[in-house]
Design a protein around this motif. Structure first.
Motif, PDB file in Angstrom:
ATOM      1  N   ASP A   3       0.851  -1.181   0.000  1.00 48.38           N
ATOM      2  CA  ASP A   3       0.000   0.000   0.000  1.00 48.38           C
ATOM      3  C   ASP A   3       0.895   1.243   0.000  1.00 48.38           C
ATOM      4  O   ASP A   3       1.837   1.326   0.793  1.00 48.38           O
ATOM      5  CB  ASP A   3      -0.874  -0.062   1.259  1.00 48.38           C
ATOM      6  N   LYS A   4       0.625   2.197  -0.862  1.00 51.69           N
ATOM      7  CA  LYS A   4       1.491   3.378  -0.968  1.00 51.69           C
ATOM      8  C   LYS A   4       1.154   4.464   0.044  1.00 51.69           C
ATOM      9  O   LYS A   4       1.715   5.546   0.009  1.00 51.69           O
ATOM     10  CB  LYS A   4       1.457   3.945  -2.384  1.00 51.69           C
ATOM     11  N   GLU A   5       0.268   4.164   0.974  1.00 53.01           N
ATOM     12  CA  GLU A   5      -0.089   5.145   2.000  1.00 53.01           C
ATOM     13  C   GLU A   5       0.587   4.862   3.342  1.00 53.01           C
ATOM     14  O   GLU A   5       0.773   5.770   4.140  1.00 53.01           O
ATOM     15  CB  GLU A   5      -1.608   5.178   2.197  1.00 53.01           C
ATOM     16  N   THR A   6       0.914   3.594   3.600  1.00 57.55           N
ATOM     17  CA  THR A   6       1.472   3.238   4.906  1.00 57.55           C
ATOM     18  C   THR A   6       2.686   2.329   4.731  1.00 57.55           C
ATOM     19  O   THR A   6       2.751   1.534   3.801  1.00 57.55           O
ATOM     20  CB  THR A   6       0.439   2.502   5.781  1.00 57.55           C
ATOM     21  N   LEU A   7       3.594   2.454   5.663  1.00 57.28           N
ATOM     22  CA  LEU A   7       4.766   1.575   5.675  1.00 57.28           C
ATOM     23  C   LEU A   7       4.436   0.317   6.467  1.00 57.28           C
ATOM     24  O   LEU A   7       3.642   0.363   7.411  1.00 57.28           O
ATOM     25  CB  LEU A   7       5.952   2.282   6.337  1.00 57.28           C
ATOM     26  N   PRO A   8       5.072  -0.812   6.126  1.00 58.47           N
ATOM     27  CA  PRO A   8       4.893  -2.009   6.949  1.00 58.47           C
ATOM     28  C   PRO A   8       5.429  -1.749   8.364  1.00 58.47           C
ATOM     29  O   PRO A   8       6.324  -0.911   8.556  1.00 58.47           O
ATOM     30  CB  PRO A   8       5.731  -3.076   6.246  1.00 58.47           C
ATOM     31  N   GLU A   9       4.895  -2.445   9.351  1.00 56.27           N
ATOM     32  CA  GLU A   9       5.292  -2.215  10.745  1.00 56.27           C
ATOM     33  C   GLU A   9       6.796  -2.385  10.956  1.00 56.27           C
ATOM     34  O   GLU A   9       7.413  -1.618  11.686  1.00 56.27           O
ATOM     35  CB  GLU A   9       4.508  -3.135  11.687  1.00 56.27           C
ATOM     36  N   LYS A  18       7.832  11.443   8.177  1.00 56.00           N
ATOM     37  CA  LYS A  18       7.258  11.778   6.875  1.00 56.00           C
ATOM     38  C   LYS A  18       8.312  11.647   5.771  1.00 56.00           C
ATOM     39  O   LYS A  18       8.047  11.081   4.714  1.00 56.00           O
ATOM     40  CB  LYS A  18       6.681  13.188   6.883  1.00 56.00           C
ATOM     41  N   LEU A  19       9.508  12.136   6.044  1.00 60.02           N
ATOM     42  CA  LEU A  19      10.587  12.053   5.057  1.00 60.02           C
ATOM     43  C   LEU A  19      10.973  10.601   4.787  1.00 60.02           C
ATOM     44  O   LEU A  19      11.223  10.217   3.636  1.00 60.02           O
ATOM     45  CB  LEU A  19      11.800  12.865   5.537  1.00 60.02           C
ATOM     46  N   PHE A  20      11.018   9.808   5.839  1.00 60.22           N
ATOM     47  CA  PHE A  20      11.341   8.383   5.725  1.00 60.22           C
ATOM     48  C   PHE A  20      10.294   7.681   4.860  1.00 60.22           C
ATOM     49  O   PHE A  20      10.626   6.901   3.956  1.00 60.22           O
ATOM     50  CB  PHE A  20      11.386   7.772   7.131  1.00 60.22           C
ATOM     51  N   LYS A  21       9.047   7.964   5.123  1.00 55.90           N
ATOM     52  CA  LYS A  21       7.940   7.384   4.345  1.00 55.90           C
ATOM     53  C   LYS A  21       8.055   7.791   2.873  1.00 55.90           C
ATOM     54  O   LYS A  21       7.884   6.964   1.982  1.00 55.90           O
ATOM     55  CB  LYS A  21       6.608   7.847   4.935  1.00 55.90           C
ATOM     56  N   SER A  23       7.376   7.295  -2.236  1.00 56.21           N
ATOM     57  CA  SER A  23       7.180   8.335  -3.245  1.00 56.21           C
ATOM     58  C   SER A  23       7.874   8.001  -4.570  1.00 56.21           C
ATOM     59  O   SER A  23       8.978   7.478  -4.593  1.00 56.21           O
ATOM     60  CB  SER A  23       7.716   9.671  -2.728  1.00 56.21           C
ATOM     61  N   ASP A  24       7.203   8.373  -5.647  1.00 53.35           N
ATOM     62  CA  ASP A  24       7.768   8.234  -6.990  1.00 53.35           C
ATOM     63  C   ASP A  24       8.418   9.531  -7.466  1.00 53.35           C
ATOM     64  O   ASP A  24       8.972   9.589  -8.561  1.00 53.35           O
ATOM     65  CB  ASP A  24       6.665   7.845  -7.988  1.00 53.35           C
ATOM     66  N   ASP A  25       8.342  10.572  -6.661  1.00 51.13           N
ATOM     67  CA  ASP A  25       8.831  11.900  -7.012  1.00 51.13           C
ATOM     68  C   ASP A  25      10.355  11.969  -6.852  1.00 51.13           C
ATOM     69  O   ASP A  25      10.870  11.860  -5.743  1.00 51.13           O
ATOM     70  CB  ASP A  25       8.155  12.944  -6.119  1.00 51.13           C
ATOM     71  N   ALA A  26      11.066  12.186  -7.945  1.00 49.71           N
ATOM     72  CA  ALA A  26      12.534  12.259  -7.909  1.00 49.71           C
ATOM     73  C   ALA A  26      13.035  13.473  -7.132  1.00 49.71           C
ATOM     74  O   ALA A  26      14.187  13.507  -6.717  1.00 49.71           O
ATOM     75  CB  ALA A  26      13.091  12.291  -9.331  1.00 49.71           C
ATOM     76  N   ASP A  27      12.164  14.463  -6.909  1.00 50.79           N
ATOM     77  CA  ASP A  27      12.559  15.674  -6.197  1.00 50.79           C
ATOM     78  C   ASP A  27      12.048  15.733  -4.759  1.00 50.79           C
ATOM     79  O   ASP A  27      12.212  16.754  -4.091  1.00 50.79           O
ATOM     80  CB  ASP A  27      12.064  16.908  -6.965  1.00 50.79           C
TER      81      ASP A  27
END
Length: 184
Positions: free
Chosen positions: A90-96, A157-160, A165-169
Motif C-alpha cells: 500500500d502506498k499510504e502506509t509503511l509495513p510495521e 514523513k521524510l522516511f515514508k 514516493s515516486d517523485d525524484a525531487d
C-alpha cells in the motif's frame, strides 16, 4: 509497478542498509552484522541493557522484513523479492517492520536525545556508515529545507517519502545522506 525512481531508492536501501555482507540477498546474519555496526557507533557493550533492547528490535525488524518479502521461504530475501514486496505494498502506509527501522534510524541520529536530529548528528552517522561528509551535509540541507533540525514527525514523513514516493525531487529522497544513486 514500481517506478524507476522508486526502484533506484529501494535498491539503494537494500544494498546500503540490509545486505550487510553484500551477497545480493538479505539473511538474518545481515541484521546481526548491522547490529554490530550500531553497537560500535553507540559504544555499547553486550552487557548493556540497551544492547539487548537493540538486539530485540533488530530481530523484530528481521522477522517482519522476512515475513513480508521472503516469498519462497528460503530464509533469504533477494532483490527481486524486495522489489515485489514494495510493488504489492500500500502506498499510504509503511509495513510495521519498516516503522521500527525508521525509529532505529531516528534514534541513532538523535545522539543528544532531544527528540530532534540536527545537521551535526545527521552527518556524523552517515560518515560512520561510509558516506561522504559533503553528501550528508547537502542531504541534510535538502531534508531540513532551511530548518536547523528535524523533529520525529518530520523525520517519519521524510522516511515514508523515501520508500513510497515516486517523485525524484521529494525531500525524503535524501533521508539516507545522499541521492547520488538516483543519478546512475
Amino acid at each position: 509497478m514500481v517506478s524507476d525512481v522508486r526502484r533506484k531508492k529501494l535498491l539503494f536501501a537494500f544494498k546500503k542498509f540490509f545486505d550487510a555482507d553484500e551477497s545480493g540477498a538479505v539473511e538474518k546474519k545481515d541484521f546481526e552484522k548491522s547490529l554490530d555496526r550500531i553497537v560500535r557507533l553507540q559504544g555499547w557493550k553486550e552487557s548493556d541493557v540497551v544492547f539487548n533492547v537493540a538486539k530485540d528490535i533488530m530481530n523484530q525488524i528481521w522477522e517482519g522484513f522476512q515475513s513480508s518479502a521472503d516469498s519462497d521461504n528460503d530464509g533469504k530475501v533477494s532483490t527481486e523479492e524486495w522489489i515485489k514486496m514494495w510493488d504489492l505494498q500500500d502506498k499510504e502506509t509503511l509495513p510495521e517492520w519498516n516503522n521500527l527501522f525508521c525509529k532505529v534510524c531516528f534514534h541513532l541520529q538523535d545522539k543528544s536525545g532531544d527528540g530532534k536530529v540536527d545537521e551535526e548528528e545527521f552527518v556524523k552517522v552517515h560518515e560512520v556508515f561510509g558516506g561522504p561528509k559533503e553528501d550528508a551535509v547537502e542531504a541534510f540541507k535538502k531534508l531540513s529545507q532551511g530548518q536547523s533540525s528535524l523533529s520525529w514527525e518530520e523525520f517519519q514523513k521524510l522516511f515514508k517519502d523515501f520508500f513510497l514516493s515516486d517523485d525524484a525531487d521529494a525531500p525524503g529522497n535524501y533521508i539516507f545522506g545522499t541521492i547520488n544513486f538516483l543519478k546512475e
